[in-house]
Design an enzyme around this catalytic site. Sequence first.
Site, PDB file in Angstrom:
ATOM      1  N   GLN A 234      51.309  32.768 -40.582  1.00  0.00           N
ATOM      2  CA  GLN A 234      52.297  33.509 -39.809  1.00  0.00           C
ATOM      3  C   GLN A 234      53.525  32.645 -39.517  1.00  0.00           C
ATOM      4  O   GLN A 234      53.400  31.465 -39.197  1.00  0.00           O
ATOM      5  CB  GLN A 234      51.685  33.993 -38.496  1.00  0.00           C
ATOM      6  CG  GLN A 234      50.627  35.059 -38.664  1.00  0.00           C
ATOM      7  CD  GLN A 234      51.197  36.400 -39.063  1.00  0.00           C
ATOM      8  OE1 GLN A 234      52.383  36.679 -38.894  1.00  0.00           O
ATOM      9  NE2 GLN A 234      50.353  37.269 -39.608  1.00  0.00           N
ATOM     10  N   TYR A 268      41.402  41.088 -46.624  1.00  0.00           N
ATOM     11  CA  TYR A 268      42.695  40.421 -46.804  1.00  0.00           C
ATOM     12  C   TYR A 268      42.727  39.204 -45.869  1.00  0.00           C
ATOM     13  O   TYR A 268      43.684  38.961 -45.136  1.00  0.00           O
ATOM     14  CB  TYR A 268      43.871  41.355 -46.511  1.00  0.00           C
ATOM     15  CG  TYR A 268      43.778  42.715 -47.157  1.00  0.00           C
ATOM     16  CD1 TYR A 268      44.226  42.929 -48.458  1.00  0.00           C
ATOM     17  CD2 TYR A 268      43.232  43.794 -46.469  1.00  0.00           C
ATOM     18  CE1 TYR A 268      44.142  44.181 -49.053  1.00  0.00           C
ATOM     19  CE2 TYR A 268      43.136  45.052 -47.050  1.00  0.00           C
ATOM     20  CZ  TYR A 268      43.591  45.244 -48.345  1.00  0.00           C
ATOM     21  OH  TYR A 268      43.499  46.488 -48.906  1.00  0.00           O
ATOM     22  N   GLU A 292      39.345  37.691 -49.749  1.00  0.00           N
ATOM     23  CA  GLU A 292      40.742  37.379 -50.061  1.00  0.00           C
ATOM     24  C   GLU A 292      40.864  37.157 -51.569  1.00  0.00           C
ATOM     25  O   GLU A 292      40.007  36.521 -52.177  1.00  0.00           O
ATOM     26  CB  GLU A 292      41.167  36.126 -49.293  1.00  0.00           C
ATOM     27  CG  GLU A 292      42.455  35.473 -49.737  1.00  0.00           C
ATOM     28  CD  GLU A 292      43.665  36.382 -49.591  1.00  0.00           C
ATOM     29  OE1 GLU A 292      44.424  36.490 -50.578  1.00  0.00           O
ATOM     30  OE2 GLU A 292      43.840  36.982 -48.517  1.00  0.00           O
ATOM     31  N   ASP A 345      43.928  43.225 -42.548  1.00  0.00           N
ATOM     32  CA  ASP A 345      45.334  42.838 -42.385  1.00  0.00           C
ATOM     33  C   ASP A 345      45.997  42.909 -43.755  1.00  0.00           C
ATOM     34  O   ASP A 345      46.277  41.896 -44.380  1.00  0.00           O
ATOM     35  CB  ASP A 345      45.402  41.422 -41.808  1.00  0.00           C
ATOM     36  CG  ASP A 345      46.832  40.950 -41.550  1.00  0.00           C
ATOM     37  OD1 ASP A 345      47.752  41.780 -41.618  1.00  0.00           O
ATOM     38  OD2 ASP A 345      47.021  39.744 -41.293  1.00  0.00           O
ATOM     39  N   CYS A 372      51.868  45.342 -40.831  1.00  0.00           N
ATOM     40  CA  CYS A 372      53.245  44.844 -40.777  1.00  0.00           C
ATOM     41  C   CYS A 372      54.245  45.893 -41.249  1.00  0.00           C
ATOM     42  O   CYS A 372      55.444  45.607 -41.314  1.00  0.00           O
ATOM     43  CB  CYS A 372      53.384  43.566 -41.612  1.00  0.00           C
ATOM     44  SG  CYS A 372      52.934  43.750 -43.351  1.00  0.00           S
TER      45      CYS A 372
END
Length: 415
Positions: A234, A268, A292, A345, A372
């Site tokens: 992030q 994810y 992932e 996510d 997002c």
Amino acid sequence: MQNGDLIDLDITGVAHGGIFVGRYDGRVVFVPDTLPGERVRVRLTDTRKKAFWRAEALEVLEPAPERRPHVWASAAIDRSPEERVGGAEFGHIELGHQRALKERVLRESLERVGRLELPVAVSPAGADETSDGTGWRTRVSLHVDEHGRVGAFAPRTHRIVETPDLPLATAALARVAADLRGAAPGRIDLVQPADGRVRVIPRPDGARTAPAGEVVEERVGDRVFRVDAGGFWQVHRLAADALTEVVADRIRASAGDLDPDATHLDLYGGVGLFAATLAGLGGPSTRVVSVESDARATEHAGENLAEWIGARAETARVDRYVGRLRAEASERERERLSRGVVVLDPPRAGAGREVVDGIAALGPRAVVYVACDPVALARDLATFAAHGYRADGGVRGLDLFPNSHHVEAVVALRR
């Protein structure tokens, strides 16, 4: 009317993507660098479509009370449109009003795309945020042209605009950026991890793969996460802590005490941030799988989750992993999954119908969705709703990207 014509517009709305909305003779006109309540002079840039036109703002004729001097001079409206940098689409708006607009975009996306009416609230990432929303970026990508000029892209283009300052970046990162010289054409990533030292990662045009680079450490509370310096983490200096806190709160509210014998999924999963959140809530033997597609991130996730004996990391595309579970999971594993929690996510495009259908078919006790993109979130929540999963507690927005149009949202779902 045609491209290049000047018109005056009253701005009445905001659209997803940092674009604002006016009308001219009944036709919608999308234009950046303004805000609702203003009258502006714009130049038409795309009049091909009957339903809407696009334009660029040239002058504010009647400013809204929420307008302020832009935090980034290189993006201000007094520069010609072709010389404005992108990445700070809300920088001319008072910070509290930015969040009100982000709430509006989230709410309208849910209503229009998902046919959902949910409470929405957007809050800052942390209490020590600066009053003007600057100095938060710990990761920045700049670009280098064939003449060696270093800068940011102009909005919605690959045209490089040199900029003397980076007000959204941390002070240390901005200082390093100001001294960049002689780089090959391509991209340069600047990264400031938890130790405070800025790394410079060149990514020249034509390079077949990203450089392997250095492994750095990031901290979330007392926990350390290993991640490639050029890997995903992030960008807001407070984001990982803020997201972990909200996700943990949503899990507790929707699932109660986490069952350590259930199977919990972090989809994810990156380097295991939310898998660690799940494991931390459930205890040392909690069964958690981080999924992932990036092998290096999965490798780090395995290291970052090593303290929990029930945790593991798998390299797989999420759609294929969920599809395989749906088709092949044993009766015992399905029972464990039905008592578990799924945290996902996904990237900006969202999870998509195939993944949502697969998760719903596994029947987890609760789902916590970190998003997002408001439109992708609305679309996926509508699919979850069709399977009987309902939002629990509304939508919690986090302003992890002040002065830009981006907003992160967390939603808990229960059967």
